[in-house]
Design a protein around this motif. Structure first.
Motif, PDB file in Angstrom:
ATOM      1  N   ALA A   1       0.780  -1.204   0.158  1.00  9.56           N
ATOM      2  CA  ALA A   1      -0.229  -0.181   0.069  1.00  9.56           C
ATOM      3  C   ALA A   1       0.961   1.340  -0.041  1.00  9.56           C
ATOM      4  O   ALA A   1       0.693   2.091  -0.629  1.00  9.56           O
ATOM      5  N   LEU A   2       1.857   1.284   0.716  1.00  8.77           N
ATOM      6  CA  LEU A   2       2.681   2.469   0.824  1.00  8.77           C
ATOM      7  C   LEU A   2       3.486   2.742  -0.495  1.00  8.77           C
ATOM      8  O   LEU A   2       3.680   3.767  -0.840  1.00  8.77           O
TER       9      LEU A   2
ATOM     10  N   ILE B   1       2.759   1.720  -3.127  1.00  6.53           N
ATOM     11  CA  ILE B   1       1.727   2.178  -4.516  1.00  6.53           C
ATOM     12  C   ILE B   1       1.349   3.757  -3.982  1.00  6.53           C
ATOM     13  O   ILE B   1       1.451   4.347  -4.924  1.00  6.53           O
ATOM     14  N   ARG B   2       1.170   4.201  -2.860  1.00  7.36           N
ATOM     15  CA  ARG B   2       0.910   5.318  -2.390  1.00  7.36           C
ATOM     16  C   ARG B   2       2.018   6.526  -2.787  1.00  7.36           C
ATOM     17  O   ARG B   2       1.775   7.453  -3.394  1.00  7.36           O
ATOM     18  N   ASP B   3       3.033   5.989  -2.347  1.00  8.42           N
ATOM     19  CA  ASP B   3       4.252   7.000  -2.324  1.00  8.42           C
ATOM     20  C   ASP B   3       4.874   7.012  -3.670  1.00  8.42           C
ATOM     21  O   ASP B   3       5.241   8.194  -4.171  1.00  8.42           O
TER      22      ASP B   3
ATOM     23  N   ASP C   1       2.760   6.885  -6.093  1.00  4.06           N
ATOM     24  CA  ASP C   1       1.745   7.761  -6.913  1.00  4.06           C
ATOM     25  C   ASP C   1       1.560   6.908  -8.170  1.00  4.06           C
ATOM     26  O   ASP C   1       1.231   7.410  -9.289  1.00  4.06           O
TER      27      ASP C   1
ATOM     28  N   GLY D   1      -3.265   0.875 -10.040  1.00  2.51           N
ATOM     29  CA  GLY D   1      -3.428   0.522  -8.757  1.00  2.51           C
ATOM     30  C   GLY D   1      -3.504  -0.849  -8.595  1.00  2.51           C
ATOM     31  O   GLY D   1      -2.977  -1.489  -7.610  1.00  2.51           O
TER      32      GLY D   1
ATOM     33  N   SER E   1       4.350   1.643   8.698  1.00  2.00           N
ATOM     34  CA  SER E   1       3.154   2.392   8.761  1.00  2.00           C
ATOM     35  C   SER E   1       3.365   3.409  10.028  1.00  2.00           C
ATOM     36  O   SER E   1       2.435   4.305   9.813  1.00  2.00           O
TER      37      SER E   1
ATOM     38  N   ILE F   1      -3.729   2.206   6.654  1.00  2.00           N
ATOM     39  CA  ILE F   1      -3.383   3.046   5.171  1.00  2.00           C
ATOM     40  C   ILE F   1      -4.920   2.864   4.467  1.00  2.00           C
ATOM     41  O   ILE F   1      -4.937   1.539   4.287  1.00  2.00           O
TER      42      ILE F   1
ATOM     43  N   GLY G   1      -7.711   3.409   1.874  1.00  3.83           N
ATOM     44  CA  GLY G   1      -8.126   3.442   0.293  1.00  3.83           C
ATOM     45  C   GLY G   1      -7.294   2.520  -0.582  1.00  3.83           C
ATOM     46  O   GLY G   1      -5.996   2.782  -0.465  1.00  3.83           O
TER      47      GLY G   1
ATOM     48  N   SER H   1      -8.341  -1.280   3.319  1.00  2.00           N
ATOM     49  CA  SER H   1      -7.334  -0.554   3.817  1.00  2.00           C
ATOM     50  C   SER H   1      -6.179  -1.468   4.236  1.00  2.00           C
ATOM     51  O   SER H   1      -6.394  -2.740   4.158  1.00  2.00           O
TER      52      SER H   1
END
Ligand SMILES: Nc1ncnc2c1ncn2[C@@H]1O[C@H](COP(=O)(O)OP(=O)(O)OP(=O)(O)O)[C@@H](O)[C@H]1O
Ligand SMILES: Nc1ncnc2c1ncn2[C@@H]1O[C@H](COP(=O)(O)OP(=O)(O)OP(=O)(O)O)[C@@H](O)[C@H]1O
Ligand SMILES: [Mg+2]
Ligand SMILES: [Mg+2]
Lengths: 307, 352, 270, 352, 270
Positions: free
Chosen positions: D104-105, D107-109, D111, D115, D164, D169, D171, D259
């Motif tokens: 998750a991180l 993918i998020r970081d 950007d 997905g 984390s 996290i 979404g 999440s």
């Protein structure tokens, strides 16, 4: 009490106060907020603060060990959030016996006069607040409550507070199940509740994680968010975003940041020889979609970064 | 030619090889050190801790370590017997909660003056839980003790919650509190209790027929049946003993906290099993020693204590504890290989 | 099952052990399909037969390892229920099993005495103190009789050679049998000399210790040397008996492989 | 006389006995039913639940049961392979947390727009953790996988908390959420995922050489080495697979809760192991089936769901779940004895 | 170790396998104290000796189960390192071990083919689809040759009789050896007929399949029947060699038990 001077973490030598803060755990948003307050107060007062917590909120033994090792290190003061109030008392008595002042945060040990002060909100009160919120805001109907780990006093007290407040009202509690404070289990339990009681209109979960899990179950059952009121506890940032998105209906926040900050400030005052109050109620905030944004913005910079 | 126990090629026991006398003596010394086995490992870890944290070796802190390791050690001694029979007892953590709560309630509600009765009560309740485990496994012919003891893990926790209503029961008799917290000099009473228990278990395992049967069952269950070992009775007995150890651990836990509470002992079974396995016992049965088990419990205790003294945050503690366990066992693997190597070299020396 | 089967091994003294109509099924496999066997007092009976004939199953039924589905076991003429190995041992029956049943994690002495531990005080079974010294001494003697080389009496049996292991199992059974000794291929892994010693022991045991012996073996020479009587099984049935001697060996082998059938012969079933 | 596979006394496979034809047919039918094995057990439990709770059999609720059992089932399929090799993987619960958080991180970081990449990432992280487990055990020559996987249990949880910062996290990409919650009709996607995985594992175990080697290693590790099975590689592979299953379970958990959170999967390893053992696998290795494992997971899921539907309070749930597990396994013990009995009787019939 | 030991088994064809100065110690036990052994092309060499003489240890060193502490192994004159059983198998060496190494939880066919599975497509080792039908057919044939009675080819090996188990192990090794076949007491548990069949097979193998055989046995008759050469070990050393024949049996037994010592004789050491 003054520092023994033999500590290697350099506190004693330069006249700083060594304050050991032992929380229940530091692996959940609520406690990270408390830790954030502790850190802030540490910076502001110049005290040398160490923050520790057990690996989970149920690990009493670990917490006792942590207190014991703080005593070994002859810290100047102890701030403890007792995982199980009564279970911590003997070891805290030992600390007091070694002239280490003890302040309690979040959870009180009732009837123990060894403590210097208690800072926090009682969890039962949180439940009462939630109950009153339901009585005010919801149309009478069926209520489901979701507990944390069975036997965990904090979450049990919250639920009991709700149940007592709702007693005798038009609300009927149709389900009372435990989801171990886990988000996925909150989802599973909610799914089962919805099967057995399709008419449930109010859900109270003893923490935000379970409330958010329950929301997922409601969503995937294809029910409308508006038909079911979901209330959590803690006011975590996830809960806040969920409220902003119009899903969660309320979260009872315990002002955790203030709790942490206040208790450390008071500790330092006590160590400096000032008089402090024996009990401080840091109160609760009912976070709802209306005030969520505002509440959320202050959360951002309050959280501790312990890694 | 009717020599029975001639060690082929081995030297007579008294003469340490004739050839390279000096080197041989060095070897002998090295072998003796290496043979300290798990104790060597513990000494190593203690040395590291002492270097890192100056307060570590203070008598008070050593007392702390003993106190903290004592609960796991007591459970591990019971678990040891179970594991030697190739079994497992997952229920001990919950049984701590159940036995302390039931005993505490019993004492409170009967308003018994002689509070020390709570001590045998806890042991008794623990033993009962163990008897149920053992009987279900043996008489119920369940394929593996994992199942009944997992069930007991759940049931005992449930019972503890039910009878206590989820509430802790505060106030233990003096005697219990003494066991949990009193020290003689810097030596906690609980540590003496562990020592006593260890001696008993050690004697049973090494000197009494029953103990030999426990090893036999672990080595060859069907074989033990064939030579007339009362396999069922011995098997049940180890679960009863493990339950009684859980009851004993309940005394220490209650004494440390002056109370009984329904979430006590949570996950302790994992630590106890880990201590036994770190101490060199095998899940496949037939192997395991008291010394190893105590060392296993102490290793866990020392590492945990060291991490606490260094104020390592809890997320790092997870990482550090996990890593340390692997390193510790890895060192023991190396040690025992070195032992074999040294022995072989010594044989070689003495032959030439 | 209606074919006339003569009672086997009726010679030599009053019968100590009688099996009547023993049937044992394992699911779809019928290992014993109605076996009769008689072992006389101080007699050495050879139990012969092809692989899978049911010999080991029969003796396991006698020692209580398996329970018979049908049939009776009589000891000294009285019917007994042997529902567990302990029962058999209480009747003075000891056995060496084909798969030995040793304890790899224990040393030689412990293996020899397991279930018969010498303790102080003597009477106490499980709770007595082990008298290791006495056991060690005694073990040494017994093993010397068989002339087995063992590297170390305190070594774990799991690390011993095949023959060493078997010798330990044989020494153990010989030591404790007081009425019937059952040996399931006891010399299969033994060396030349060790085999000779075991056969000597078997030959002397009946007289010396007043016991009877059942010997399972595939080696005709051994059978001729030590057995008073030979019973041949095939496919779960007794197909014949004979008094083993160099002259009858041919016949016996014939019965075993099915080329020639003996006294209680019977055609292949199923 | 050179018959090789004559079943002594057994009937020819086609003719169901000659004697008492009618009775024999009844026997045959009974035998067929009893041979359903664990499935029979599951049907029994489902029947009981349906009687107690009228909504139990509603398609929606059955979907819920499937969804709730799916996480445990996925973990159990990985655990099955490990347990067949006589191993254990305690780390799976924590690995769920670690792999979901890291993915998750990441993918998020980064950007990343796409997905769905989070899906392979989770599986990958899980597989990596498994590779570490397996390598430590095999190459580190640790005496039992209990140790490295217990260490990983701790380390993975620590890493999840560290990266984390203790915060969930929220979404997840659509694709992940779909796997966690979407249904086709009333059939949750996650259940289809389990079915697919089960087929793969089943085929590997029954039809592919690799799977046969897994059974061989569990049956006789040293023997497998002697006949040239790449024991080390196969052993490592089962831990990698178990880790990948944990990663897959992480997808479902993340999808269910939209999440990733660092306390996810807590204690799931126990449920997964329980499912495998209830399903008839042996801790001593060499035995275990996919069907049994799925049934084991479903038994746990059905009982839990039933207790929730009846709103049984949590302390009673502990007691009830524990008791139900024992009863279920006890029933299976009885069933398999009945099976042997029936088969023997049938042999007997056909002989007379 | 300085006593002159003649190379054993030098007769019969170019040496396929040579062992030079093999030493193996287990802690305080020296199982091999400097062993030389030569196996010629298409030769059947009998390896004899008392229990615990080191025979099994020697062959385990050849098959890579144990690693030698000292000494060399030469195949076709070239030194090789056999560090794992896979290496030995790659060199075409197959063995029946005394403790069999069967898989009790698997059926007969699987046991026969484990590590040599027939797959589709053929090349893929671990990842191929099992061709059960082909294996079943083939297994049936092989077992018929040994004339073993098995209740069911799909039955688990763990439930089989001692002889059935051994027969499976022998069938397995015979099927896959392409250079050297090692048999550690392969007939110990076999019945009369099965033994005959195994010995027949061993006698024919060298010619039929161009391989050499090492046979460990305690049965002199068998050795005389099939072996070209006999090597006798005692206490980890080779104490003599002989060409086995009814006339030399006496001598060989003498060497084994130590009453009489043969060619490379040597007094007992330490
Ligand atoms: N527990 C069991 N389950 C199923 N079948 C069995 C079992 N034990 C033995 N059998 C079968 O019963 C038959 C008889 O076996 P048994 O061991 O009695 O033979 P045996 O005469 O001792 O043979 P051997 O000379 O090879 O030792 C064999 O076909 C065997 O496969
Ligand atoms: N792994 C081991 N560890 C320790 N000692 C061993 C080991 N393997 C064998 N030995 C010892 O080495 C010696 C030789 O054993 P080995 O098995 O080679 O004998 P053998 O000649 O095959 O005997 P047998 O005829 O009884 O099979 C024996 O004394 C045995 O106890
Ligand atoms: Mg047999
Ligand atoms: Mg051998």
């Amino acid at each position: 009490a003054c520092s023994s001077g033999q500590g290697e973490d350099g506190g004693g030598g330069d006249g700083q106060h060594d304050v050991a803060v032992i929380l229940k755990t530091v692996s959940s948003p609520f406690w990270l907020q408390v830790a954030g307050g502790v850190e802030r107060a540490g910076q502001e007062t110049g005290a040398n603060v160490t923050i520790q917590g057990a690996t989970a909120e149920t690990e009493v033994q670990e917490q006792i060990d942590l207190v014991r090792s703080a005593i070994t290190q002859q810290v100047d003061a102890l701030v403890v959030a007792p995982t199980q109030a009564d279970q911590l008392q003997p070891i805290l008595d030992q600390a007091v016996g070694q002239d280490i002042p003890v302040l309690l945060v979040d959870t009180d040990i009732e009837g123990w006069d060894g403590k210097v002060s208690f800072v926090g909100t009682d969890n039962h009160g949180v439940g009462v607040t939630a109950g009153e919120f339901i009585l005010e805001q919801a149309d009478p109907g069926q209520v489901a409550v979701i507990r944390g780990v069975p036997g965990n006093p904090s979450t049990d007290d919250r639920v009991d507070g709700v149940l007592e407040t709702l007693e005798g009202s038009d609300f009927e509690v149709v389900a009372d199940l435990a989801a171990n404070s886990d988000r996925a289990e909150g989802r599973a339990v909610m799914a089962d509740i919805l099967t057995a009681n399709p008419d449930v209109s109010v859900v109270f979960a003893a923490n935000d994680d379970m409330a958010l899990g329950a929301l997922e179950a409601i969503k995937s059952a294809g029910l409308a968010m508006e038909d079911i009121m979901v209330i959590g506890v803690d006011g975590t940032s996830d809960a806040v975003s969920s409220m902003t998105a119009g899903e969660l209906d309320a979260s009872i926040a315990q002002n955790s940041f203030d709790m942490g900050r206040t208790v450390v400030e008071m500790t330092v005052q006590h160590l400096d020889g000032e008089q402090i109050e024996a009990q401080v109620d840091t109160g609760v905030t009912v976070v709802t979609p209306e005030n969520a944004e505002e509440y959320g913005s202050q959360l951002e910079d309050q959280e501790a970064d312990l890694s | 030619m009717t020599v029975t126990t001639d060690r082929i090629g081995a030297p007579p026991p008294d003469a340490p090889g004739r050839g390279a006398q000096g080197r041989s003596r060095g070897l002998f010394a090295a072998l003796t050190v290496v043979r300290l086995g798990p104790v060597l490992l513990l000494l190593l870890i203690v040395a590291v801790m002492a270097l890192i944290s100056p307060v570590f070796l203070s008598p008070f802190n050593l007392g702390n370590v003993g106190l903290e390791a004592s609960v796991v050690a007591i459970l591990a001694l019971g678990q040891l017997l179970v594991i030697i029979t190739a079994g497992i007892d997952l229920s001990v953590g919950s049984v701590i909660a159940m036995s302390s709560i039931i005993a505490a309630l019993w004492i409170r509600d009967l308003d018994l003056v002689s509070g020390w009765l709570v001590i045998p009560s806890m042991v008794l309740v623990g033993g009962l839980a163990g008897a149920i485990n053992g009987t279900l496994y043996v008489k119920g012919k369940l394929p593996h003790p994992f199942l009944p003891t997992l069930a007991m893990l759940m049931v005992a926790r449930g019972v503890a919650l039910l009878v206590s209503g989820g509430q802790p029961i505060t106030g233990m008799p003096e005697s219990v509190n003494a066991i949990g917290s009193a020290r003689i000099g810097q030596m906690p009473l609980a540590v003496l209790l562990v020592a006593g228990l260890a001696v008993v278990v050690g004697v049973v395992l090494r000197r009494i027929t029953w103990g030999q049967w426990i090893y036999a069952i672990g080595g060859n269950r069907e074989g033990a049946r064939r030579v007339g070992v009362p396999v069922n009775r011995v098997t049940i007995s180890v679960y009863v003993f493990s339950g009684m150890c859980a009851g004993t651990a309940a005394i220490v836990v209650s004494g440390q906290t002056n109370s009984a509470y329904p979430t006590a002992g949570n996950l302790m079974e994992l630590s106890a099993i880990a201590a036994v396995i770190i101490g060199g016992a095998s899940f496949f049965g037939g192997r395991g020693t008291v010394i190893g088990t105590l060392v296993g419990a102490l290793i866990l205790g020392v590492i945990q204590n060291g991490l606490n003294l260094m104020n390592v945050p809890s997320s790092w503690q997870y990482v550090a504890l996990g890593t340390a366990v692997v390193i510790a066992v890895e060192l023991d693997v190396l040690r025992s290989r070195l032992e074999t190597r040294l022995r072989t070299v010594r044989t070689e020396e003495s032959e030439s | 099952m209606t074919a006339p089967i003569e009672p086997a091994g009726a010679a030599g003294g009053a019968p100590v052990l009688e099996i009547r109509g023993a049937v044992k099924r394992f699911g779809a496999v019928t290992a014993l399909a109605g076996v009769d066997l008689t072992v006389g007092h101080r007699q050495v009976v050879g139990l012969l037969g092809d692989n899978g004939a049911g010999k080991s199953t029969l003796i396991k039924a006698i020692t209580g390892v398996h329970q018979l589905d049908e049939g009776k076991i009589l000891l000294d003429g009285r019917e007994v229920t042997v529902d567990a190995p302990t029962t058999a041992r209480a009747h003075g029956i000891e056995a060496v099993y084909q798969d030995l049943a040793l304890f790899d994690n224990l040393d030689v002495v412990t293996n020899l005495y397991l279930g018969h531990e010498l303790t102080r005080p003597r009477g106490l079974r499980g709770l007595g103190w082990l008298d290791r010294r006495a056991m060690q001494r005694d073990a040494q003697e017994r093993l010397e009789k068989l002339q087995v080389h063992l590297p170390d009496l305190r070594g774990h049996v799991g690390l011993m050679s095949g023959g060493q292991r078997q010798a330990i199992a044989v020494a153990r059974a010989c030591a404790f049998a007081s009425r019937i000794l059952i040996l399931d291929e006891p010399t299969a892994a033994l060396g030349v000399r060790e085999t000779r010693n075991v056969l000597d022991t078997v030959r002397r045991l009946p007289e010396d210790h007043d016991i009877s012996v059942i010997l399972i073996s595939h080696n005709m020479d051994h059978v001729v040397q030590v057995c008073d009587d030979a019973v041949v099984m095939r496919q779960g049935r007794v197909v014949g008996t004979a008094v083993p001697s160099p002259e009858t060996v041919e016949d016996i082998v014939g019965m075993i492989v099915g080329a020639k059938e003996g006294a209680g012969q019977k055609g292949r079933s199923a």
